[in-house]
Design an enzyme around this catalytic site. Structure first.
Site: not given
Ligand code: XIL
Length: 334
Positions: A132, A239
């Site tokens: 990101e 994701e």
């Molecule tokens: C999220 C997790 O799922 C949560 O448990 C945590 O509280 C915050 O992070 N983008 C990403 C992930 O790259 O690392 C994030 O994961 C969701 C958004």
């Protein structure tokens, strides 16, 4: 007999899932063994959780996930080595709370990446190296962050070089969300092109895939895959989840229209969207080298209470009882 996700996609790409140690027992563990071929630690390998203090690493959760993968013949994708979130403030400050210099932060980044990547060398096949780094709006390529402020734009190159030195066989990814918006796609492309032109060891781009029943369109997603693949990069969906709500980034509070159940209509639209997505993923066989779901089932998803407090979401292929939803059947039938 009903094919599992990993069986249906064996000829295409590994099907992964993001997990915490609590998912490695009971119904979740059964689902993982039956359906998936790859794991990603949801939080355990992030800077804060794994490196809570300058001289202290916390390995237990990450080791447990990697151990479970080894026992069950699963691949592991690492997530993530350099991110503006979930990074402890000690990283950027000295003992007196003063901001560190570029040299100190680069040394810390190097030590962190060497140590974490080195520990799992040969066990993880891929890493999200930088996460990101491109902002959503505006015209900037580089998100304002402590890494940018203190090191400068080349923190991204350095992170990839440190990771490559620590495990030359790992596939190294730049990972981001909103990759289907025209403006952000273009700016991510410019970043990746710069890295490729400078022969930085970046092998792939991760499209996070935090989507919804309303977005993205097939055309926008295909444009992203083609554009990034044109740089000679592999593409992974890292994701994946499909929220049943529109993305209303400004909204934080629950509305009466938010649902406490997955309605028939939502489930049908979600199934259609998942079908569209996987039709596209199969079409890009060879380019699309992995798909990872962000959580195991609707029982626990990170979208519960996010971004809207007090609201449950139902974004995955398995319901709150770990049973396959309509979307599951659309994904495994083709
Ligand atoms: C999220 C997790 O799922 C949560 O448990 C945590 O509280 C915050 O992070 N983008 C990403 C992930 O790259 O690392 C994030 O994961 C969701 C958004």
């Amino acid at each position: 007999a009903q094919k599992s996700l990993k069986e249906a996609y064996a000829a295409y790409f590994p099907v992964g899932v993001a997990v915490a140690p609590r998912n490695l027992a009971g119904a979740d563990a059964e689902l993982i063994r039956a359906q998936f071929s790859s794991l990603t630690p949801e939080n355990a390998m992030k800077m804060g959780p794994i490196h809570p203090a300058p001289d202290r690493y916390f390995w237990q959760d990450a080791d447990q996930i990697v151990g479970f993968a080894e026992q069950n013949g699963l691949k592991v994708r690492g997530h993530t080595l350099c991110w503006h979130n979930q990074t402890p403030s000690w990283f950027f400050t000295d003992g007196e709370g003063k901001q560190v210099t570029r040299e100190v932060l680069l040394d810390r980044l190097k030590e962190h990446i060497q140590t974490v990547v080195g520990r799992y060398k040969g066990k993880l096949y891929a890493w999200d190296v930088v996460n990101e780094a491109v902002p959503d709006g505006g015209t900037d390529i580089y998100r304002r962050s402590k890494f940018l402020e203190i090191i400068g734009e080349d923190y991204i190159e350095k992170a990839f070089e440190f990771a490559h030195a620590a495990d030359p066989n790992a596939r190294l990814f730049y990972n981001d969300y909103n990759t289907e918006s025209d403006s952000k796609r273009e700016r991510i492309f410019q970043l990746l092109k710069k890295l490729k032109d400078k022969k930085i060891p970046v092998h792939g781009v991760g499209l996070q895939g935090h989507w919804s029943i309303y977005e993205p369109t097939a055309a926008a997603l295909e444009e992203s895959i083609r554009k990034f693949a044109g740089l000679g990069l592999e593409v992974q969906i890292t994701e994946l989840d499909v929220s049943v709500y529109p993305k209303e980034h400004a909204r934080r509070e629950r509305q009466p229209s938010d649902s406490d159940v997955l309605t028939k209509e939502m489930e049908a639209r979600q199934a259609e969207k998942y079908q569209m997505l996987f039709d596209i993923f199969r079409k890009y066989k060879g380019t699309l080298t992995g798909v990872t779901f962000w959580n195991v089932s609707d029982k626990t998803t990170w979208l519960d209470n996010f971004p809207v407090r007090g609201r449950k979401d139902y974004p995955l292929l398995f319901d709150q009882n770990s049973s396959p939803k309509e979307a599951f059947y659309k994904v495994v039938t083709f």
